[in-house]
Design a protein around this motif. Structure first.
Motif, PDB file in Angstrom:
ATOM      1  N   PRO A   1     -74.768 -64.065  59.574  1.00  0.00           N
ATOM      2  CA  PRO A   1     -75.662 -63.104  58.928  1.00  0.00           C
ATOM      3  C   PRO A   1     -77.089 -63.219  59.458  1.00  0.00           C
ATOM      4  O   PRO A   1     -77.632 -64.315  59.608  1.00  0.00           O
TER       5      PRO A   1
ATOM      6  N   ARG B   1     -66.891 -59.414  55.438  1.00  0.00           N
ATOM      7  CA  ARG B   1     -67.504 -59.914  56.675  1.00  0.00           C
ATOM      8  C   ARG B   1     -66.454 -60.595  57.558  1.00  0.00           C
ATOM      9  O   ARG B   1     -66.400 -60.374  58.769  1.00  0.00           O
TER      10      ARG B   1
ATOM     11  N   GLU C   1     -74.227 -55.244  53.001  1.00  0.00           N
ATOM     12  CA  GLU C   1     -75.105 -56.205  53.665  1.00  0.00           C
ATOM     13  C   GLU C   1     -75.826 -55.519  54.830  1.00  0.00           C
ATOM     14  O   GLU C   1     -75.371 -54.508  55.328  1.00  0.00           O
TER      15      GLU C   1
END
Length: 188
Positions: free
Chosen positions: A79, A32, A142
């Motif tokens: 997120p 990420r 994710e």
């Protein structure tokens, strides 16, 4: 709104972790972080294209894209947050079609280069493609907002077209790839 960064160093990352936008601590080399870090690199590379003193209309279009990339990076940093949607990609397509209409059709691959602005735009294109690949890898692990991939994919196309436009703005031409070329002296 108060000051966002009153102190530049916090020492919180000295152990190799960083905070995401939601407060979660992750390793600095997490996928990420690599994704939004590469988007930041792309944004910086686009600033270099603009710094070469390109035509105002293109500079303004790239400045809008820089704002989009900041939104996209924040989306990757937080997120579950979404900032990019299909209308962002639609606008890129409109700009892409407008610039592409001014260019001759390509019959061969072109080599990156030309002038400094065009060469820098080619670098931005390759960084954009890398960003896209990293986000695709992140999507396997994710949940990522699907318009992010569409945006990066279309942006790389636009950067390619803009590199072709920029090379022509000072009268230069593109160098076509010659798959049948003979090596020059010293390269044999």
């Amino acid at each position: 709104m108060g000051h966002r960064l009153s102190k530049i160093y916090t020492r919180t990352g000295d152990a190799g972790t960083t905070g995401l936008g939601d407060g979660t601590r992750v390793d600095k080399d997490s996928l990420r972080v690599e994704a939004y870090g590469t988007v930041d690199e792309l944004n910086s590379q686009i600033s270099l294209v603009i710094a070469f003193g390109i035509e105002k209309k293109i500079a303004d279009q790239l400045l809008d894209i820089q704002h989009d990339l900041f939104d996209l990076g924040s989306e990757l940093c937080v997120p579950g947050y979404s900032a990019i949607n299909d209308s962002h990609t639609d606008l890129l397509e409109k700009v892409l079609d407008e610039h592409n209409a001014t260019l001759p059709a390509l019959k061969e691959f072109i080599l990156p280069g030309g002038n400094l602005a065009a060469a820098s735009c080619h670098i931005a294109r390759t960084v954009c493609r890398r960003s896209e690949r990293i986000v695709v890898r992140l999507m396997r692990e994710e949940k990522i907002n699907p318009p992010v991939i569409k945006y990066l994919n279309r942006l790389s196309d636009l950067l390619f077209v803009l590199s072709r436009v920029l090379v022509r703005q000072d009268g230069q031409s593109e160098t076509l790839w010659d798959k049948n070329r003979q090596p020059t002296e010293g390269h044999k």
